[in-house]
Design an enzyme around this catalytic site. Structure first.
Site, PDB file in Angstrom:
ATOM      1  N   ALA A  66     -10.867  -0.416   0.219  1.00  9.48           N
ATOM      2  CA  ALA A  66     -11.688  -0.336   1.425  1.00  9.48           C
ATOM      3  C   ALA A  66     -13.125  -0.649   1.013  1.00  9.48           C
ATOM      4  O   ALA A  66     -13.510  -0.440  -0.145  1.00  9.48           O
ATOM      5  CB  ALA A  66     -11.599   1.062   2.005  1.00  9.48           C
ATOM      6  N   GLY A 111      -6.975   0.624  -0.948  1.00  6.74           N
ATOM      7  CA  GLY A 111      -6.400  -0.061   0.219  1.00  6.74           C
ATOM      8  C   GLY A 111      -5.695  -1.363  -0.147  1.00  6.74           C
ATOM      9  O   GLY A 111      -4.807  -1.807   0.583  1.00  6.74           O
ATOM     10  N   GLU A 114      -2.354  -0.329  -1.267  1.00  7.13           N
ATOM     11  CA  GLU A 114      -1.649   0.172  -0.064  1.00  7.13           C
ATOM     12  C   GLU A 114      -1.179  -0.993   0.816  1.00  7.13           C
ATOM     13  O   GLU A 114      -0.102  -0.951   1.399  1.00  7.13           O
ATOM     14  CB  GLU A 114      -2.566   1.126   0.694  1.00  7.13           C
ATOM     15  CG  GLU A 114      -2.787   2.415  -0.087  1.00  7.13           C
ATOM     16  CD  GLU A 114      -3.809   3.324   0.555  1.00  7.13           C
ATOM     17  OE1 GLU A 114      -4.986   2.928   0.640  1.00  7.13           O
ATOM     18  OE2 GLU A 114      -3.434   4.424   0.984  1.00  7.13           O
ATOM     19  N   GLU A 134      -8.738   6.476  -5.402  1.00  2.00           N
ATOM     20  CA  GLU A 134      -9.486   7.226  -4.389  1.00  2.00           C
ATOM     21  C   GLU A 134     -10.025   8.567  -4.885  1.00  2.00           C
ATOM     22  O   GLU A 134     -11.116   8.975  -4.506  1.00  2.00           O
ATOM     23  CB  GLU A 134      -8.613   7.461  -3.137  1.00  2.00           C
ATOM     24  CG  GLU A 134      -8.473   6.250  -2.231  1.00  2.00           C
ATOM     25  CD  GLU A 134      -7.355   5.300  -2.643  1.00  2.00           C
ATOM     26  OE1 GLU A 134      -6.819   5.444  -3.768  1.00  2.00           O
ATOM     27  OE2 GLU A 134      -7.016   4.417  -1.844  1.00  2.00           O
TER      28      GLU A 134
HETATM   29  N1  DAK Z   1     -16.169  -2.233  -1.528  1.00  2.00           N
HETATM   30  C1  DAK Z   1     -17.319  -2.937  -1.380  1.00  2.00           C
HETATM   31  N2  DAK Z   1     -17.767  -3.820  -2.293  1.00  2.00           N
HETATM   32  C2  DAK Z   1     -17.033  -3.997  -3.408  1.00  2.00           C
HETATM   33  C3  DAK Z   1     -15.813  -3.282  -3.629  1.00  2.00           C
HETATM   34  C4  DAK Z   1     -15.385  -2.368  -2.613  1.00  2.00           C
HETATM   35  N3  DAK Z   1     -14.235  -1.693  -2.710  1.00  2.00           N
HETATM   36  N4  DAK Z   1     -15.326  -3.652  -4.819  1.00  2.00           N
HETATM   37  C5  DAK Z   1     -16.193  -4.558  -5.327  1.00  2.00           C
HETATM   38  N5  DAK Z   1     -17.211  -4.775  -4.475  1.00  2.00           N
HETATM   39  C6  DAK Z   1     -18.360  -5.672  -4.632  1.00  2.00           C
HETATM   40  C7  DAK Z   1     -19.324  -5.125  -5.679  1.00  2.00           C
HETATM   41  O1  DAK Z   1     -20.185  -4.165  -5.092  1.00  2.00           O
HETATM   42  C8  DAK Z   1     -20.048  -6.388  -6.081  1.00  2.00           C
HETATM   43  O2  DAK Z   1     -20.985  -6.717  -5.066  1.00  2.00           O
HETATM   44  P1  DAK Z   1     -22.530  -7.116  -5.457  1.00  2.00           P
HETATM   45  O3  DAK Z   1     -23.034  -5.981  -6.258  1.00  2.00           O
HETATM   46  O4  DAK Z   1     -22.363  -8.395  -6.245  1.00  2.00           O
HETATM   47  O5  DAK Z   1     -23.177  -7.302  -4.123  1.00  2.00           O
HETATM   48  C9  DAK Z   1     -18.955  -7.446  -6.038  1.00  2.00           C
HETATM   49  O6  DAK Z   1     -17.936  -6.911  -5.188  1.00  2.00           O
HETATM   50  C10 DAK Z   1     -18.327  -7.732  -7.395  1.00  2.00           C
HETATM   51  O7  DAK Z   1     -17.925  -6.485  -7.948  1.00  2.00           O
HETATM   52  P2  DAK Z   1     -18.352  -6.001  -9.424  1.00  2.00           P
HETATM   53  O8  DAK Z   1     -19.647  -6.606  -9.825  1.00  2.00           O
HETATM   54  O9  DAK Z   1     -18.218  -4.527  -9.453  1.00  2.00           O
HETATM   55  O10 DAK Z   1     -17.182  -6.710 -10.286  1.00  2.00           O
HETATM   56  P3  DAK Z   1     -16.612  -6.202 -11.678  1.00  2.00           P
HETATM   57  O11 DAK Z   1     -15.742  -7.294 -12.169  1.00  2.00           O
HETATM   58  O12 DAK Z   1     -17.694  -5.707 -12.589  1.00  2.00           O
HETATM   59  O13 DAK Z   1     -15.694  -4.934 -11.339  1.00  2.00           O
HETATM   60  C11 DAK Z   1     -14.029  -3.735 -10.042  1.00  2.00           C
HETATM   61  C12 DAK Z   1     -14.525  -5.114 -10.543  1.00  2.00           C
HETATM   62  C13 DAK Z   1     -12.866  -3.992  -9.048  1.00  2.00           C
HETATM   63  C14 DAK Z   1     -13.476  -2.936 -11.226  1.00  2.00           C
HETATM   64  C15 DAK Z   1     -15.187  -2.968  -9.369  1.00  2.00           C
HETATM   65  O14 DAK Z   1     -15.771  -3.837  -8.407  1.00  2.00           O
HETATM   66  C16 DAK Z   1     -14.747  -1.729  -8.674  1.00  2.00           C
HETATM   67  O15 DAK Z   1     -14.503  -0.702  -9.302  1.00  2.00           O
HETATM   68  N6  DAK Z   1     -14.682  -1.814  -7.347  1.00  2.00           N
HETATM   69  C17 DAK Z   1     -14.360  -0.668  -6.524  1.00  2.00           C
HETATM   70  C18 DAK Z   1     -12.878  -0.363  -6.594  1.00  2.00           C
HETATM   71  C19 DAK Z   1     -12.556   0.832  -5.730  1.00  2.00           C
HETATM   72  O16 DAK Z   1     -12.824   1.976  -6.112  1.00  2.00           O
HETATM   73  N7  DAK Z   1     -12.080   0.521  -4.561  1.00  2.00           N
HETATM   74  C20 DAK Z   1     -11.928   1.509  -3.530  1.00  2.00           C
HETATM   75  C21 DAK Z   1     -10.652   2.191  -3.691  1.00  2.00           C
HETATM   76  S1  DAK Z   1     -10.651   3.524  -2.565  1.00  2.00           S
HETATM   77  C22 DAK Z   1     -10.271   5.976   4.382  1.00  2.00           C
HETATM   78  C23 DAK Z   1      -9.179   5.194   4.339  1.00  2.00           C
HETATM   79  C24 DAK Z   1      -8.929   4.471   3.237  1.00  2.00           C
HETATM   80  C25 DAK Z   1      -9.764   4.531   2.135  1.00  2.00           C
HETATM   81  C26 DAK Z   1     -10.853   5.336   2.180  1.00  2.00           C
HETATM   82  C27 DAK Z   1     -11.136   6.070   3.285  1.00  2.00           C
HETATM   83  N8  DAK Z   1     -10.539   6.740   5.562  1.00  2.00           N
HETATM   84  C28 DAK Z   1      -9.663   7.812   5.846  1.00  2.00           C
HETATM   85  C29 DAK Z   1     -11.861   6.699   6.143  1.00  2.00           C
HETATM   86  C30 DAK Z   1      -9.486   3.754   1.006  1.00  2.00           C
HETATM   87  C31 DAK Z   1     -10.280   3.821  -0.060  1.00  2.00           C
HETATM   88  C32 DAK Z   1     -10.124   2.889  -1.119  1.00  2.00           C
HETATM   89  O17 DAK Z   1      -9.675   1.770  -0.997  1.00  2.00           O
END
Ligand code: DAK
Length: 262
Positions: A66, A111, A114, A134
């Site tokens: 997400a 997500g 998922e 998450e």
């Molecule tokens: N959201 C927004 N931007 C993201 C992103 C994300 N999930 N993942 C990456 N980006 C963006 C980064 O901010 C960066 O943007 P700039 O800084 O260049 O503007 C760009 O994509 C490139 O990312 P990185 O520079 O971080 O790239 P790296 O190769 O260094 O790292 C990475 C890749 C995938 C390991 C890292 O980007 C990372 O850890 N990303 C986040 C992964 C994550 O934790 N995803 C979320 C999982 S939790 C809900 C329902 C569902 C959910 C939540 C609430 N409700 C009930 C309300 C679900 C939650 C999830 O999905």
């Protein structure tokens, strides 16, 4: 129909939806979810589409979860709405009457995993990484991950992944039974399309009945599941597809399925 956050293409009865926010690693924001929801409705309504493939733009990500930047600014009510939207769109994928293949070409986190779990099966690039991180954000999976992952790989393996938030490479995901097959990044889409073409050539009625029987059967006891299978079998028997399939066997030719009941 114009979309900004996804791409959609259809070729030989196979639709491909590509998540298209590569600069944000294809993270799911509300706009993308809304477009995906409309695109899935179009796919469901189009009888000429026999298989759907989901993949991500660029070579780094399927979907990196997400959109954390959008989520961080939400009020509780907006978060609930976001979760409803996300669950509804992911349920739409699972309920599509055609096979859906996830081509996981890079990060599939939160997500993203998922989304892949809602597909019928997952092919992944060797370089892909999957997981439900998450808890690292103080959350739990909100798009069906706690339910679908434990049904697929068993509750103990699912709990370990969910509690730790560990991100695992495609080969490990395959060992766990989360991913069906792993390919080099260059060969992934070719392999996905080869399987998609073989499914597109099959009877739409039988694939729909098989999907319905497996999915509904998972939510019930064995006796009820077997009854669902009997009903699906009976429906296939009266379809023109089954008539064509059996006739083609006798006539020693390839069947040409029309995907019709009668
Ligand atoms: N959201 C927004 N931007 C993201 C992103 C994300 N999930 N993942 C990456 N980006 C963006 C980064 O901010 C960066 O943007 P700039 O800084 O260049 O503007 C760009 O994509 C490139 O990312 P990185 O520079 O971080 O790239 P790296 O190769 O260094 O790292 C990475 C890749 C995938 C390991 C890292 O980007 C990372 O850890 N990303 C986040 C992964 C994550 O934790 N995803 C979320 C999982 S939790 C809900 C329902 C569902 C959910 C939540 C609430 N409700 C009930 C309300 C679900 C939650 C999830 O999905």
């Amino acid at each position: 129909m114009d979309f900004e956050n996804i791409l959609i293409g259809v070729e030989e009865g196979i639709a491909t939806i590509t998540f298209n926010r590569p600069k944000a690693l294809n993270a799911l924001n509300s706009a993308l979810l809304a477009e995906l929801s409309r695109a899935l409705d179009n796919v469901a309504d189009d009888e000429d589409i026999r298989v759907l493939v989901l993949t991500g733009a660029g070579d780094k990500a399927f979907v990196a979860g997400a959109d954390i930047k959008e989520l961080a600014a939400l009020t509780a009510l907006q978060a609930k709405r976001f979760a409803q939207k996300g669950q509804s769109v992911i349920n739409k994928i699972a309920a599509l009457p055609i096979p859906v293949i996830a081509a996981v070409n890079g990060y599939a986190l939160g997500g993203g995993t998922e989304m892949a779990l809602a597909c019928d099966f997952i092919y992944a690039a060797e370089s892909a990484n999957m997981g439900l991180p998450e808890t690292t954000l103080g959350l739990i999976p909100g798009f069906g991950g706690t339910q679908r992952l434990s049904r697929l790989i068993g509750s103990n393996q699912a709990k370990e992944l969910i509690y730790t938030g560990k991100i695992i490479p495609a080969r490990e995901a395959q060992t766990l039974g989360l991913v069906n097959q792993v390919f080099s990044a260059e060969l992934l889409m070719g392999a996905v399309m080869e399987t998609a073409r073989s499914l597109a050539a099959k009877g739409r009625v039988s694939l729909r009945a098989a999907k319905e029987a497996v999915n509904s059967g998972l939510d019930t006891d064995l006796a009820t599941g077997l009854k669902i299978e009997q009903d699906g079998f009976a429906i296939c028997m009266i379809s023109t597809d089954a008539e064509e399939g059996t006739r083609a066997f006798i006539e020693k030719r390839k069947p040409v399925f029309k995907g019709r009941l009668s």
